[in-house]
Design an enzyme around this catalytic site. Structure first.
Site, PDB file in Angstrom:
ATOM      1  N   LYS A 190       0.839  -1.209   0.000  1.00 43.86           N
ATOM      2  CA  LYS A 190       0.000   0.000   0.000  1.00 43.86           C
ATOM      3  C   LYS A 190       0.878   1.265   0.000  1.00 43.86           C
ATOM      4  O   LYS A 190       2.089   1.188  -0.045  1.00 43.86           O
ATOM      5  CB  LYS A 190      -0.966  -0.028   1.186  1.00 43.86           C
ATOM      6  CG  LYS A 190      -1.810  -1.316   1.274  1.00 43.86           C
ATOM      7  CD  LYS A 190      -2.845  -1.445   0.157  1.00 43.86           C
ATOM      8  CE  LYS A 190      -3.387  -2.858  -0.012  1.00 43.86           C
ATOM      9  NZ  LYS A 190      -4.296  -3.321   1.014  1.00 43.86           N
TER      10      LYS A 190
HETATM   11  C1  LIG Z   1      -5.299  -4.383   1.380  1.00 41.88           C
HETATM   12  C2  LIG Z   1      -6.756  -4.263   1.345  1.00 41.88           C
HETATM   13  C3  LIG Z   1      -7.570  -4.628   2.418  1.00 41.88           C
HETATM   14  C4  LIG Z   1      -7.067  -5.363   3.628  1.00 41.88           C
HETATM   15  O1  LIG Z   1      -6.020  -4.775   4.247  1.00 41.88           O
HETATM   16  P1  LIG Z   1      -4.990  -5.651   5.130  1.00 41.88           P
HETATM   17  O2  LIG Z   1      -4.204  -4.583   5.813  1.00 41.88           O
HETATM   18  O3  LIG Z   1      -4.187  -6.467   4.174  1.00 41.88           O
HETATM   19  O4  LIG Z   1      -5.797  -6.471   6.069  1.00 41.88           O
HETATM   20  C5  LIG Z   1      -8.921  -4.365   2.337  1.00 41.88           C
HETATM   21  N1  LIG Z   1      -9.470  -3.816   1.249  1.00 41.88           N
HETATM   22  C6  LIG Z   1      -8.725  -3.474   0.188  1.00 41.88           C
HETATM   23  C7  LIG Z   1      -9.379  -2.839  -0.988  1.00 41.88           C
HETATM   24  C8  LIG Z   1      -7.345  -3.707   0.193  1.00 41.88           C
HETATM   25  O5  LIG Z   1      -6.622  -3.406  -0.885  1.00 41.88           O
END
Ligand SMILES: *Cc1c(COP(=O)(O)O)cnc(C)c1O
Length: 385
Positions: A190
C-alpha cells in the site's frame, strides 16, 4: 535481469532507525507511538479521530461493528475489491450483497447503487452499510454516495486501503466528512507500510471510542473506574478482540508518513509517464475524472478482448516470461467459490466481470526507476503483438 514486481515497499535507513529506536524503549506493543501515529495520520487526512489496529481487515471489521452491523443486516460493497471488504460483514453475522461497478473507473457505480436502493426500499431490504472502495487509489464519487446515504438511511464505510493521500474535491481521503468511517491499510504494497496495520478515521467521537474498546477485548479502564474499585480494576462490557497494533509497527508507520509526499509524487510521475508511453499501444489507460486525484496505488490498464478471448492471459504470461510480474485486480468477489456457495453466480454483476476479463495491473511503486518502467512498456508492446 532482475524481475520487476507489481508493487513493493520502500524502506530506507530512517525507517530502520525508527523501528530499532522503539526496541530500545519499554513499550513494544500498543503504547505512545500508537497515539503519535494516530495523531499524524488524522492530521494529514483531516479527520477528527483515528484508531490504529493490526490490519486493514481488522479496521473494516471494527468499523462495521461500531456502526452496529449484525445478524439480520446487510452490507453492500463493490465486487471489484479485495475479499476482506465483504468478508468482514460476514464476521459480524450480517449478509453481503454487491453493487456493479462503473465500467470506466472500476469503482462502485452510483447510478447502479441508486437503482438498487430504490428496489430494496420497495422490498424493505435496505442495507445498513454501503462500503465503497477507492479502487486503485481513485476516490469514489463520495458526495453522491453521501447524498444517497442521507436519503436512504445507511452508513458509509469508505474502504480507502488504496487511497491514503488521494483527494476528492480538494479534501484528502478521510477528511471532508463524506464517509462515517474511512479505513486505511498499511500492508507493504500500500501507499505507506507499517509491516501490517490498519486505521479507522472518523469525525464521530463515540464511534472512535467503540473501535478503541473493541480492538482490545472490549475492555475499559479509566480514572473513574480506578477511583471506585482500585487501580487494578478494568471492565469488559462488550465482546472485543486483540486487534492491537504494536509500537514497533507504529514507529515504522510514522517514519513512512514523513516520506509520503515523495512516495505520492513519484507514483504520480510514473502514472503520467505510463499514460504518455501507452498512448500508441492498443490498451485502455486508467480513467482520471475531474473530481478526484488518485494516489496511484495501482496502474490498471485494460486490454480489449472482444476479438480474442483470453487475450489478457496471453499478455500476462508473455510479460511474466520477460521478468515483468504484472498482476490482476480483482477477481470479482462474488465469483469466489465461497461466495458462489452463498448464492452468487456469473452474470450477476456484468460490468465487474467484464472489467476483470480485461484488467491488468502494471508494476508501479515509489521506488521504481524510469529504466524499469521503460522495460515494462517495451515488454508490453512485444506482448501485445
Ligand atoms: C489491502 C486491502 C484490504 C485489507 O487490508 P490488510 O491490511 O491487508 O488487512 C482491504 N481492502 C482493500 C481494498 C485492500 O486493498
Amino acid at each position: 535481469m532482475k524481475p520487476i514486481p507489481y508493487a513493493r515497499q520502500s524502506i530506507d535507513e530512517s525507517d530502520i532507525e525508527a523501528v530499532v529506536d522503539v526496541l530500545r524503549t519499554d513499550w513494544i506493543t500498543q503504547g505512545p507511538k500508537i497515539e503519535e501515529f494516530e495523531r499524524e495520520v488524522r492530521t494529514y487526512c483531516g479527520a477528527t479521530h483515528a484508531a490504529a489496529v493490526s490490519s486493514g481487515t481488522a479496521a473494516l471489521h471494527l468499523a462495521y461493528l461500531a456502526l452496529g452491523l449484525g445478524p439480520g443486516d446487510t452490507l453492500w460493497t463493490s465486487p471489484i475489491t479485495f475479499v476482506a471488504t465483504a468478508n468482514c460483514a460476514l464476521y459480524c453475522g450480517a449478509e453481503v450483497d454487491f453493487v456493479d461497478v462503473d465500467p470506466a473507473s472500476g469503482n462502485l457505480c452510483v447510478d447502479a447503487l441508486e437503482r438498487k436502493l430504490e428496489d430494496a426500499r420497495r422490498r424493505n431490504r435496505l442495507p445498513k452499510i454501503v462500503a465503497p472502495v477507492d479502487f486503485t487509489g481513485l476516490p469514489c464519487d463520495l458526495a453522491s454516495i453521501r447524498t444517497l446515504a442521507d436519503r436512504f438511511g445507511f452508513s458509509v464505510v469508505e474502504d480507502a486501503s488504496h487511497a491514503l493521500g488521494a483527494s476528492y474535491r480538494g479534501d484528502r481521503v478521510g477528511g471532508g466528512g463524506y464517509a462515517d468511517i474511512t479505513v486505511l491499510s498499511f500492508h507493504p504494497v500500500k501507499i505507506i507500510t507499517a509491516g501490517e496495520g490498519g486505521m479507522t478515521l472518523t469525525d464521530h467521537g463515540r464511534i472512535d471510542a467503540t473501535i478503541k474498546k473493541l480492538r482490545s477485548h472490549g475492555i475499559e479502564r479509566g480514572a473513574q473506574l480506578s477511583q471506585e474499585h482500585g487501580a487494578w480494576y478494568y471492565e469488559q462490557d462488550a465482546l472485543g478482540y486483540n486487534y492491537r497494533m504494536t509500537d514497533i509497527q507504529a514507529a515504522l508507520g510514522i517514519s513512512q508518513l514523513q516520506r509520503i509526499d515523495g512516495f505520492l509524487s513519484r507514483r504520480r510521475e510514473l502514472a503520467v509517464r505510463y499514460a504518455d508511453k501507452l498512448r500508441r499501444l492498443p490498451v485502455i489507460a486508467p480513467h482520471q475524472p475531474d473530481h478526484a486525484r488518485s494516489s496511484w496505488h495501482l496502474y490498471v490498464i485494460r486490454i480489449d478482448d472482444s476479438d480474442a478471448p483470453a487475450k489478457r492471459r496471453a499478455v500476462f504470461d508473455r510479460l511474466a516470461s520477460s521478468g515483468i510480474r504484472a498482476n490482476v485486480h480483482y477477481i470479482p468477489v462474488h465469483l469466489q467459490p465461497f461466495y458462489r456457495a452463498r448464492g452468487f453466480s456469473p452474470g450477476m454483476f456484468p460490468e465487474a466481470e467484464r472489467y476483470y476479463r480485461q484488467a491488468l495491473s502494471l508494476p508501479l511503486y515509489a521506488g521504481m526507476s524510469d529504466e524499469d518502467q521503460d522495460r515494462v512498456v517495451l515488454a508490453l508492446e512485444q506482448a501485445l503483438k
